[in-house]
Structure formats: C-alpha cells, structure tokens
Scaffold this motif. Structure first.
Motif, mmCIF file in Angstrom:
data_model
loop_
_atom_site.group_PDB
_atom_site.id
_atom_site.type_symbol
_atom_site.label_atom_id
_atom_site.label_comp_id
_atom_site.label_asym_id
_atom_site.label_seq_id
_atom_site.Cartn_x
_atom_site.Cartn_y
_atom_site.Cartn_z
ATOM 1 N N LEU A 104 10.628 -35.906 46.249
ATOM 2 C CA LEU A 104 11.720 -36.518 45.489
ATOM 3 C C LEU A 104 11.616 -36.134 44.011
ATOM 4 N N GLN A 154 16.469 -34.635 46.907
ATOM 5 C CA GLN A 154 15.538 -34.359 47.994
ATOM 6 C C GLN A 154 15.276 -32.859 47.979
ATOM 7 N N MET A 175 11.211 -40.331 52.543
ATOM 8 C CA MET A 175 12.149 -40.319 51.416
ATOM 9 C C MET A 175 12.559 -41.743 51.025
ATOM 10 N N GLU A 199 14.738 -33.289 57.791
ATOM 11 C CA GLU A 199 15.970 -34.086 57.796
ATOM 12 C C GLU A 199 17.177 -33.161 57.891
ATOM 13 N N ALA A 205 10.763 -32.902 53.910
ATOM 14 C CA ALA A 205 12.180 -33.190 53.663
ATOM 15 C C ALA A 205 13.101 -32.254 54.437
ATOM 16 N N GLY A 254 17.353 -27.963 46.828
ATOM 17 C CA GLY A 254 17.338 -29.400 47.072
ATOM 18 C C GLY A 254 18.745 -29.929 47.258
ATOM 19 N N TYR A 288 13.744 -29.440 49.372
ATOM 20 C CA TYR A 288 13.383 -28.924 50.692
ATOM 21 C C TYR A 288 12.236 -27.911 50.645
#
Length: 589
Positions: free
Chosen positions: A13, A50, A340, A303, A300, A37, A52
């Motif tokens: 984050l 977020q 997250m 997701e 991340a 992100g 990645y």
C-alpha cells in the motif's frame, strides 16, 4: 493525467498526495522505477494505491503519476496459448527483458505488437453494424477462430473494410458514426473490474459434460454454472481442475493460478503444452489461456489476476463460445484482500477478512452465466466458473469457504480420508451437492437414458444407507447385520470402487461419456437388484457376493468406447443372470 508524490509506504500500500484529479481504480506508475499500481481509495487529494510489484526501496517524496485509465485487459488475437502474470503481462516477453528473475517496472504490451494475423472480413461496405456485431475473423490456432467484434458503445455504417495480414494495432475497418468516423483495430480494451455487457441471461439448462463420473452422474454443473472445490492439502484439487480443463465440454479454457505454490504452477506450465486436446489431437494450449500468479509473486497482484482472467473469459464467451474458467485458488485471492484491508486499517470481519469478502466473491462468481451476446446475430455463449478453495486444515467453517458456499450452486467437497485411502477423485458423496441436479435431470433423461435420474437416485440412496449401516458395524460388528443389509454394503462397495473411483492417469478410464456412465450404473444396480431378488428366494449370500461376474463389472470401466462396448455390456448382463441362477444349484454338495 494527475501526478503527486508518495506520502507513506506500507508494504503493497502506497499513499500519495496531490492526486486530486485522479479517479478511483485509475492505473498509476509509482516512483522513477514506474511500478504499476491501482487507486483503491480516495480521500481529498490523497490516494491509497495498491501496488502490484515489490515496493522495497520506495521512499516518501518519490513521484506518482496517474495514467487516467482504469486497469484494463487487452483483448484480441494473441490471447490463446499465452501465459500472463496477474496483471496481464506476458511472462515470455518479461523474461526476454529481465531474465529468469522478474524485474520491477517492466512495461510490455499484453498482446504482441509485431505479430501479424490474417483478418477475414465478414461485413461489406455499406453494412450497418452495432456493438457486438462480428466484422471479421482471425484463425488464432487450429482450434480457435477469434471473432473480431465492434466495441461496446459503437454503431455505424461500414465505410471501409480490409482483408489480409495486420497487427493488432492496424486499422481494419472504418465506420461512419453519428459523431464522425471511427477506426477499428483487431484489439479492444476492457476495464477488468467491470463485467462485460450482454443482451440477456438465460437459464442454465444444459450440463457441462466433464467425463468424470462423480461429477456428471452425481453432482453435475450446468454450462454457465458455478462450482466450488474446497479441500485440504493433498486431496486432489489441482488434479480435478486439470481433468476438467482437459475433458470438460468447453471450447476455451482460462486457468488462473492465483497464489498457489510455484511448483504447482510449474506443473501446469509443463503439462498443459504436452496434454493432447481430445477433440483436436493437438496441444491443449491451443485453446487455453494461463494466468500464473504464484505465492512468491507480489500479494496484491493476486487480487487483479482473478479479474483479468474472468474478463478474458467473458471476451470469448461474447463470441459464442463455451468457456470454462478455473481459479486455483480463491483462498489465496481472499488473503490478498485481507492483507490490503489490514493496511488500509479497515474494521476487520471474521478471522481478519474484510467485511465485504462475501460481496466481492459474489461479484466474481456472478460474472458466470449462459447468455445471449450483444449484436444482431444473437450468439449464445456460456462461462462456467470452477473455483478451488484451500481452507486451512480442511476446515470449511472458515469465512472464505462459507462465503463461497452461499453463492455457488455446486459443492464438490474433497475429503482427506478418501484421499488417504487412494480413492480419487476424493469427492465425498455424503457432503457434496449440486443444486443443478434436478434441472439437469431432464436433459440426461432425454439425451442419455429415460431412467438416468432413477438410477442416480437409487445409487445415492444405497450410499446413504451404507453410511448408516457402517455406524452399526463399528458398534456391534458385521455379523449383526441381516443378509439383505450385508448385500447393500457389498453393492455400495461396488458403487464406490467400480463406479465412483476413476483413474485420471489411465488412458481409458480418464474419461467416460454419459452413455458409458449409464451402462456402468446399470451393471452395478443389476448386480444389486438381481442378487436381492435371489436372496429373497433363498439363495446363499456368500455365493452371490463371490460371483466371478463381479470382477467383470468392475473392469468394465477399462472397456474402450467403440462399437464393441454394447456387446460387452450385454455379455456381462447375461453372464450375471447365469451366475445368479447357478447360486441356487447344488448348495449342499
């Protein structure tokens, strides 16, 4: 585009300030390394991002740039046979740039820009087209013809249409629209978090035939249906998904390795190209898209991998194909949500998962279905979703399993006790269920045999009675059972060992057509019915149990499906009648 600076870094984050002009779910590039992100929360001019990719080394003050577009998948020729990471970057292209270790900030297009594809137009100059209409086709592999469709929100008259070899960025069609001319290429982009639209959702009324007896006969899934495979480590989730990918009646397979161990994903990457597609005799990869996002890749990105995969699957569904999507496993995806959520300091739900876990799972599974696609043609497509769940210790009372069970209509519960007994597939017939079974029963009765559902019900009842009788046997022993109950136990053992047990690695037994499954059901039930009648007329139980024909019933699963299978089936039935009659003869000698 909006740009700001990093204010805080907490694992995957990143909080950036000065992002007032950015929007939710915009793709951003973070720092000079240009890490990719996505904005997941906005507070004034502060954006929670977020990221990645690995964020080690990031510091406050580094630049952040919004790209002004949501996270989108590139859809067009070149998808089939590709192996992507969780955010649709082709792993082979990344490897050429960064070697065997993934470098951060690598920017590669999802669809190869240098490859040329033969575009064959299906419309003519002057034709009126709207979103979803097919303007041409591209033979992507010998197994898949990709239909190039008019993008969503576009309609007009064809002013120019080309044919020949083009890259995905070349203009192949020009439309005269209300607002002016619109140039169309073979590629379109779609935001991964938005479901692709369709005209109408249809009732799932046809089964997705898989060739796996436990699934087709007992717990069928519909075309356009959703199923969950929860089970502990070593119970065979991955093998079942491989079997379904290989044998299910699907034109396209999208396989998402979401946070599974690297060696499992390596097996998939090594096996799939070698597996022969039973329909075409060519490599299974020629109708497969793989998304590899292993446990050692950034959390991340798990997701995003689920959404990337289902967007690609919806694209092929819209062409009128039957698509099967395997997600292995949604538990790892939920762990990314939990990570997250914790970083965002949200109020946790059960076991630390976010309170919105159930709604996010529902949004994912609800994108499955049997639909009529956009366009004048009225193409029907189906997207079936099969999600593996990996509950810690096999405990399905945990939140991910429970939230999944509230959504899906098919539950194939894997049992470690069956797996330890080497009974595969280890689907527990007492705890599993399919809410499609009754509606699919009409199809099976019409297309396979009129008494299919009656046979299924009789077998399920026998297995249920066996479970009750086993409790008695544990307490007082087998000798306390009546002869008819002992015969039920034997018939149930035959159902388990001769029908439900299926060898994934045997060249014949790996797949059984519905017709062969019906023959096997009839043989097992014929043994039970005729033996029960003989027993009531005084035939000795042990003689019925020891009949040599039982060995032939058990080996029928290894009979090749050709013209001789009917003769073998009737031969075993007549042999059974002979041996039942012999059970009465010379008993006292």
């Amino acid at each position: 585009m909006s740009s700001g600076v990093i204010k805080k870094v907490a694992g995957p984050l990143v909080i950036a300030s000065g992002m007032r002009d950015a929007n939710m779910f915009d793709v951003v590039r973070v720092s000079d390394m240009r890490l990719i992100g996505e904005i997941i929360e906005m507070h004034g001019d502060e954006a929670s991002i977020q990221v990645y990719e690995e964020t080690s080394g990031l510091a406050p003050g580094a630049p952040v740039e919004s790209m002004g577009v949501p996270m989108s998948a590139e859809l067009g020729p070149g998808l089939i046979s590709s192996i992507y990471d969780g955010i649709q970057r082709p792993l082979d292209d990344i490897m050429k740039i960064s070697g065997s270790n993934l470098k951060r900030g690598v920017e590669v297009p999802s669809l190869k820009r240098d490859l040329k594809w033969e575009f064959v137009p299906t419309v003519s100059v002057g034709d009126e087209v709207e979103n979803g209409d097919v303007i041409g086709t591209v033979r992507e592999t010998p197994a898949v013809v990709q239909k190039i469709m008019v993008p969503y929100g576009v309609k007009g008259k064809v002013k120019e249409i080309k044919s020949g070899l083009f890259t995905v960025e070349d203009v192949v069609c020009v439309l005269e629209c209300e607002g002016g001319e619109k140039e169309l290429t073979m590629m379109q982009k779609w935001p991964v978090r938005r479901a692709r639209p369709y005209k109408k959702k249809l009732t799932p009324d046809m089964p997705l035939i898989t060739g796996q007896r436990n699934v087709d006969a007992f717990f069928p899934i519909a075309k356009g249906g959703v199923a969950a495979i929860p089970g502990p480590f070593g119970s065979g989730k991955t093998v079942i998904q491989h079997q379904l990918a290989k044998w299910a009646e699907a034109d396209i397979v999208v396989y998402i390795g979401c946070g599974e161990r690297g060696n499992e994903m390596t097996d998939v990457l090594n096996e799939f190209p070698k597996l022969k597609d039973p329909r075409t005799g060519r490599s299974l990869m020629q109708r497969t898209v793989l998304i590899a996002n292993t446990s050692d890749m950034p959390v991340a990105a798990r997701e995003a991998s689920i959404y990337t995969g289902i967007t690609i699957a919806e694209y092929f569904r819209d062409m009128g194909y039957s698509v099967a999507l395997m997600a292995d496993s949604t538990s790892r995806w939920a762990e990314a949500l939990r990570e997250m959520s914790g970083r965002l300091e949200e109020m946790p739900g059960e076991e630390g998962y976010p309170a919105y876990l159930g709604s996010r799972l529902a949004q994912f599974y609800e994108r499955a279905g049997h639909i009529v696609a956009l366009g004048k043609e009225g193409r029907e497509g189906a997207l079936s979703v099969i999600g593996a769940v990996s509950p810690p210790g096999g405990d399905i009372s945990e939140p991910v399993s429970q939230a999944t069970l509230r959504i899906v209509k098919v539950f194939w519960g894997l049992d470690s006790a069956l797996a330890y007994k080497r009974h595969f597939p280890a689907i527990n017939w007492l705890t599993s269920y399919s809410l499609y079974a009754d509606s699919m029963g009409k199809w099976f009765n019409e297309h396979v045999a009129p008494d299919w559902m009656a046979c299924r019900q009789e077998m399920m009842s026998l297995l249920q009675e066996e479970a009750e009788l086993e409790e008695i046997v544990k307490m007082v022993g087998m000798d306390a059972l009546s002869p008819s109950d002992r015969l039920k136990m034997e018939a149930s053992r035959s159902i388990r060992e001769d029908f439900l047990h299926q060898d994934s690695f045997h060249e014949v037994d790996t797949y059984a057509s519905p017709r062969k499954q019906y023959m096997m059901m009839r043989l097992v039930l014929a043994f039970y019915r005729e033996s029960a009648e003989a027993l009531s007329k005084g035939a000795p139980l042990q003689r019925l149990i020891d009949m040599p024909v039982r060995e032939q019933i058990g080996r029928f699963k290894y009979t090749v499906e050709n013209d001789g299978i009917d003769a073998e089936y009737h031969r075993i039935l007549s042999q059974l009648s002979v041996e039942i009659a012999n059970a009465f003869v010379k008993e006292d000698v």
